[in-house]
Design a protein around this motif. Structure first.
Motif, PDB file in Angstrom:
ATOM      1  N   ASP A 188       0.836  -1.209   0.000  1.00 61.65           N
ATOM      2  CA  ASP A 188       0.000   0.000   0.000  1.00 61.65           C
ATOM      3  C   ASP A 188       0.872   1.262   0.000  1.00 61.65           C
ATOM      4  OD1 ASP A 188      -2.569   1.361   0.195  1.00 61.65           O
ATOM      5  OD2 ASP A 188      -1.979   1.853   2.250  1.00 61.65           O
ATOM      6  N   ARG A 189       1.927   1.249   0.810  1.00 60.15           N
ATOM      7  CA  ARG A 189       2.844   2.393   0.874  1.00 60.15           C
ATOM      8  C   ARG A 189       3.524   2.621  -0.470  1.00 60.15           C
ATOM      9  NH1 ARG A 189       5.607   3.898   5.764  1.00 60.15           N
ATOM     10  NH2 ARG A 189       4.406   3.405   7.614  1.00 60.15           N
ATOM     11  N   ILE A 190       3.944   1.513  -1.097  1.00 61.61           N
ATOM     12  CA  ILE A 190       4.644   1.650  -2.391  1.00 61.61           C
ATOM     13  C   ILE A 190       3.670   2.116  -3.482  1.00 61.61           C
ATOM     14  CG2 ILE A 190       5.876   0.369  -4.198  1.00 61.61           C
ATOM     15  CD1 ILE A 190       7.129  -1.291  -1.915  1.00 61.61           C
ATOM     16  N   GLU A 191       2.450   1.597  -3.450  1.00 60.07           N
ATOM     17  CA  GLU A 191       1.429   2.034  -4.425  1.00 60.07           C
ATOM     18  C   GLU A 191       1.213   3.543  -4.337  1.00 60.07           C
ATOM     19  OE1 GLU A 191      -1.931  -0.442  -3.493  1.00 60.07           O
ATOM     20  OE2 GLU A 191      -1.722  -1.560  -5.365  1.00 60.07           O
ATOM     21  N   LYS A 192       1.158   4.060  -3.115  1.00 61.29           N
ATOM     22  CA  LYS A 192       0.955   5.503  -2.915  1.00 61.29           C
ATOM     23  C   LYS A 192       2.132   6.299  -3.481  1.00 61.29           C
ATOM     24  CE  LYS A 192      -2.190   5.242   1.007  1.00 61.29           C
ATOM     25  NZ  LYS A 192      -2.306   5.146   2.467  1.00 61.29           N
ATOM     26  N   ARG A 193       3.344   5.775  -3.286  1.00 60.97           N
ATOM     27  CA  ARG A 193       4.528   6.465  -3.816  1.00 60.97           C
ATOM     28  C   ARG A 193       4.532   6.456  -5.343  1.00 60.97           C
ATOM     29  NH1 ARG A 193       9.948   5.880  -0.224  1.00 60.97           N
ATOM     30  NH2 ARG A 193      10.750   7.026  -2.004  1.00 60.97           N
ATOM     31  N   ILE A 199      13.292   2.111  -2.399  1.00 63.46           N
ATOM     32  CA  ILE A 199      11.949   2.418  -1.886  1.00 63.46           C
ATOM     33  C   ILE A 199      11.514   1.393  -0.842  1.00 63.46           C
ATOM     34  CG2 ILE A 199       9.507   2.540  -2.548  1.00 63.46           C
ATOM     35  CD1 ILE A 199      10.502   3.695  -5.251  1.00 63.46           C
ATOM     36  N   LEU A 200      11.775   0.128  -1.128  1.00 64.22           N
ATOM     37  CA  LEU A 200      11.442  -0.929  -0.174  1.00 64.22           C
ATOM     38  C   LEU A 200      12.174  -0.720   1.139  1.00 64.22           C
ATOM     39  CD1 LEU A 200      11.353  -4.422  -1.937  1.00 64.22           C
ATOM     40  CD2 LEU A 200       9.712  -3.542  -0.279  1.00 64.22           C
ATOM     41  N   ARG A 201      13.458  -0.411   1.025  1.00 63.37           N
ATOM     42  CA  ARG A 201      14.296  -0.171   2.202  1.00 63.37           C
ATOM     43  C   ARG A 201      13.708   0.963   3.057  1.00 63.37           C
ATOM     44  NH1 ARG A 201      20.675   0.251   2.281  1.00 63.37           N
ATOM     45  NH2 ARG A 201      20.419  -0.788   0.297  1.00 63.37           N
ATOM     46  N   GLU A 202      13.357   2.064   2.405  1.00 60.10           N
ATOM     47  CA  GLU A 202      12.815   3.235   3.109  1.00 60.10           C
ATOM     48  C   GLU A 202      11.480   2.926   3.777  1.00 60.10           C
ATOM     49  OE1 GLU A 202      14.855   6.511   0.064  1.00 60.10           O
ATOM     50  OE2 GLU A 202      12.667   6.257   0.098  1.00 60.10           O
ATOM     51  N   GLU A 203      10.608   2.226   3.040  1.00 56.53           N
ATOM     52  CA  GLU A 203       9.270   1.957   3.566  1.00 56.53           C
ATOM     53  C   GLU A 203       9.295   0.960   4.723  1.00 56.53           C
ATOM     54  OE1 GLU A 203       6.806   3.739   2.972  1.00 56.53           O
ATOM     55  OE2 GLU A 203       7.568   4.809   1.234  1.00 56.53           O
ATOM     56  N   ILE A 204      10.155  -0.053   4.628  1.00 51.46           N
ATOM     57  CA  ILE A 204      10.253  -1.038   5.716  1.00 51.46           C
ATOM     58  C   ILE A 204      10.865  -0.396   6.956  1.00 51.46           C
ATOM     59  CG2 ILE A 204      11.421  -3.165   6.452  1.00 51.46           C
ATOM     60  CD1 ILE A 204      10.966  -4.208   3.564  1.00 51.46           C
ATOM     61  N   ALA A 205      11.897   0.431   6.766  1.00 50.81           N
ATOM     62  CA  ALA A 205      12.522   1.136   7.904  1.00 50.81           C
ATOM     63  C   ALA A 205      11.504   2.051   8.580  1.00 50.81           C
ATOM     64  CB  ALA A 205      13.727   1.944   7.426  1.00 50.81           C
ATOM     65  N   GLU A 206      10.684   2.709   7.782  1.00 53.50           N
ATOM     66  CA  GLU A 206       9.652   3.611   8.314  1.00 53.50           C
ATOM     67  C   GLU A 206       8.617   2.816   9.118  1.00 53.50           C
ATOM     68  OE1 GLU A 206       7.936   7.262   9.018  1.00 53.50           O
ATOM     69  OE2 GLU A 206       9.803   6.906   7.912  1.00 53.50           O
ATOM     70  N   LEU A 207       8.268   1.646   8.592  1.00 57.68           N
ATOM     71  CA  LEU A 207       7.287   0.786   9.252  1.00 57.68           C
ATOM     72  C   LEU A 207       7.799   0.310  10.614  1.00 57.68           C
ATOM     73  CD1 LEU A 207       4.513  -0.314   8.239  1.00 57.68           C
ATOM     74  CD2 LEU A 207       5.691  -2.421   7.670  1.00 57.68           C
ATOM     75  N   LEU A 208       9.106   0.066  10.689  1.00 62.95           N
ATOM     76  CA  LEU A 208       9.711  -0.431  11.932  1.00 62.95           C
ATOM     77  C   LEU A 208       9.980   0.679  12.945  1.00 62.95           C
ATOM     78  CD1 LEU A 208      12.294  -2.998  10.513  1.00 62.95           C
ATOM     79  CD2 LEU A 208      10.306  -3.545  11.896  1.00 62.95           C
ATOM     80  N   GLN A 209       9.862   1.932  12.517  1.00 65.55           N
ATOM     81  CA  GLN A 209      10.277   3.056  13.360  1.00 65.55           C
ATOM     82  C   GLN A 209       9.581   3.063  14.713  1.00 65.55           C
ATOM     83  OE1 GLN A 209       9.818   6.923  11.622  1.00 65.55           O
ATOM     84  NE2 GLN A 209      11.111   7.900  13.135  1.00 65.55           N
ATOM     85  N   LYS A 210       8.275   2.809  14.715  1.00 65.48           N
ATOM     86  CA  LYS A 210       7.519   2.911  15.966  1.00 65.48           C
ATOM     87  C   LYS A 210       7.931   1.864  16.997  1.00 65.48           C
ATOM     88  CE  LYS A 210       3.483   0.189  14.451  1.00 65.48           C
ATOM     89  NZ  LYS A 210       3.336   0.083  13.042  1.00 65.48           N
ATOM     90  N   ASN A 211       8.578   0.772  16.515  1.00 64.94           N
ATOM     91  CA  ASN A 211       8.975  -0.289  17.437  1.00 64.94           C
ATOM     92  C   ASN A 211      10.488  -0.447  17.524  1.00 64.94           C
ATOM     93  OD1 ASN A 211       6.313  -0.902  17.981  1.00 64.94           O
ATOM     94  ND2 ASN A 211       6.148  -2.247  16.225  1.00 64.94           N
ATOM     95  N   PHE A 269      19.531  -3.188  10.482  1.00 65.58           N
ATOM     96  CA  PHE A 269      18.902  -4.426  10.017  1.00 65.58           C
ATOM     97  C   PHE A 269      18.463  -4.295   8.551  1.00 65.58           C
ATOM     98  CE2 PHE A 269      15.110  -7.057   9.322  1.00 65.58           C
ATOM     99  CZ  PHE A 269      15.570  -8.290   9.704  1.00 65.58           C
ATOM    100  N   VAL A 270      17.760  -3.214   8.246  1.00 66.23           N
ATOM    101  CA  VAL A 270      17.255  -3.015   6.877  1.00 66.23           C
ATOM    102  C   VAL A 270      18.415  -2.805   5.905  1.00 66.23           C
ATOM    103  CG1 VAL A 270      15.844  -1.522   5.406  1.00 66.23           C
ATOM    104  CG2 VAL A 270      15.002  -2.185   7.652  1.00 66.23           C
TER     105      VAL A 270
END
Length: 325
Positions: free
Chosen positions: A72-77, A92-104, A317-318
């Motif tokens: 969904d994040r990549i589709e929006k981009r 893009i994958l790297r950025e979106e996964i890192a962003e997803l992990l940020q809260k934890n 990790f990412v």
């Protein structure tokens, strides 16, 4: 920090990164092989590429719900940027996964840095997880980590239903050079935990780590037992335990996620340690579990050595996951 300390730290960081890269090798190889097939002959990220990417992420055990979020994040981009080339997909994958992990992200709030308590009492960690996930080994490696950092550590062998667990913890204590409080097999786990915390206070220890039994077949019994251990420890230190660390075997993929869900129902889990990532192509499970449970991944196990239990850092990790040899 002196010059010698700086170079020593730099060397340690490089060694840890090399261990991480090696530990994630199977996941990376599988992931990039599939990703390459998904984009072969394509120049732009279109619907077909996104469908293929979804399959790749699911195969890496990222999990359905988290995969849908990433897509969904990549589709929006793609919609926003109009044209996204397949050559940019890694970034893009790297950025979106890192962003997803940020809260934890455990980052600098990891236990090692938080174990100096203002009241001078030990920092108490209760470790939970089913048998066979590497729970006792993780405790041993944690003890080594703290001990090497100059912390006073006490271990409590409160998994009294398995003789091997008690014996293993005693052996780990001897290897690391830290005391282990044990009453042997088939004794009251809460009594062991109480004595371990009491010993920690008497010794003016920095950290007390309590092992617990890992039986999931009867959740009510497990819940009652863990609640009793907590109540008994609180007679010595009112706010103990300060961390409930759930150990999961990363090589089991989505089974680890199911175990995590069951344990979070049985007790209040505050952090995760995901082990055995070096033996699997399912390293993506780290991303899915962290995202779906809203519990920070504190440690990851990427090898057999004492130092191969590493603090989890989302960016490192990412970066490692997406680095190519």
């Amino acid at each position: 920090m002196g010059l010698f300390d700086f170079f020593k730290k730099d060397k340690e960081n490089k060694e840890q990164r090399e261990s991480l890269d090696k530990g994630l090798e199977k996941t990376k190889t599988s992931f990039f092989d599939q990703l390459s097939k998904a984009v072969v002959g394509k120049s732009t990220v279109d619907e077909e590429v996104l469908d293929e990417l979804e399959t790749v992420l699911v195969h890496a055990d990222v999990g359905i719900d988290t995969t849908v979020k990433v897509i969904d994040r990549i589709e929006k981009r793609v919609a926003r940027d109009k044209y996204v080339g397949t050559s940019e997909l890694d970034r893009i994958l790297r950025e979106e996964i890192a962003e997803l992990l940020q809260k934890n992200d455990s980052g600098s709030t990891a236990v090692l840095e938080r174990s100096d308590r203002a009241d001078g009492q030990p920092f108490v960690i209760m470790v939970v997880g089913v048998n066979g996930v590497g729970k006792t080994t993780t405790i041993g490696k944690l003890a080594h980590r703290f001990h090497s950092a100059g912390k006073k550590v006490v271990l409590g062998a409160a998994d009294t239903f398995r003789a091997a667990a008690v014996d293993q913890l005693i052996i780990w204590g001897q290897r690391v050079g830290v005391p282990v409080i044990s009453h042997g097999m088939n004794t009251d786990p809460a009594s062991v935990a109480y004595d371990a915390v009491q010993k920690g206070v008497e010794m003016q220890a920095d950290v007390v780590i309590i092992d617990t039994a890992g039986r999931l077949h009867n959740k009510v019994n497990l819940m009652n037992e863990l609640s009793k251990i907590k109540r008994v420890m609180q007679k010595v230190i009112p706010d103990a335990p300060h961390e409930v660390l759930l150990v999961l075997d990363g090589s089991t993929g989505q089974n680890a996620f199911l175990q995590a869900k069951e344990f979070t129902k049985a007790t209040e889990v505050s952090a995760l340690a995901i082990t055995k990532l070096d033996g699997t192509a399912k390293g993506g499970v780290v991303i899915g579990i962290s995202d779906q449970l809203n519990v920070p991944v504190r440690y990851i196990g990427v090898g057999e050595k004492m130092t191969d239990l590493q603090l989890f850092d989302r960016r490192t990790f990412v970066d490692s996951l997406f680095s190519k040899k």
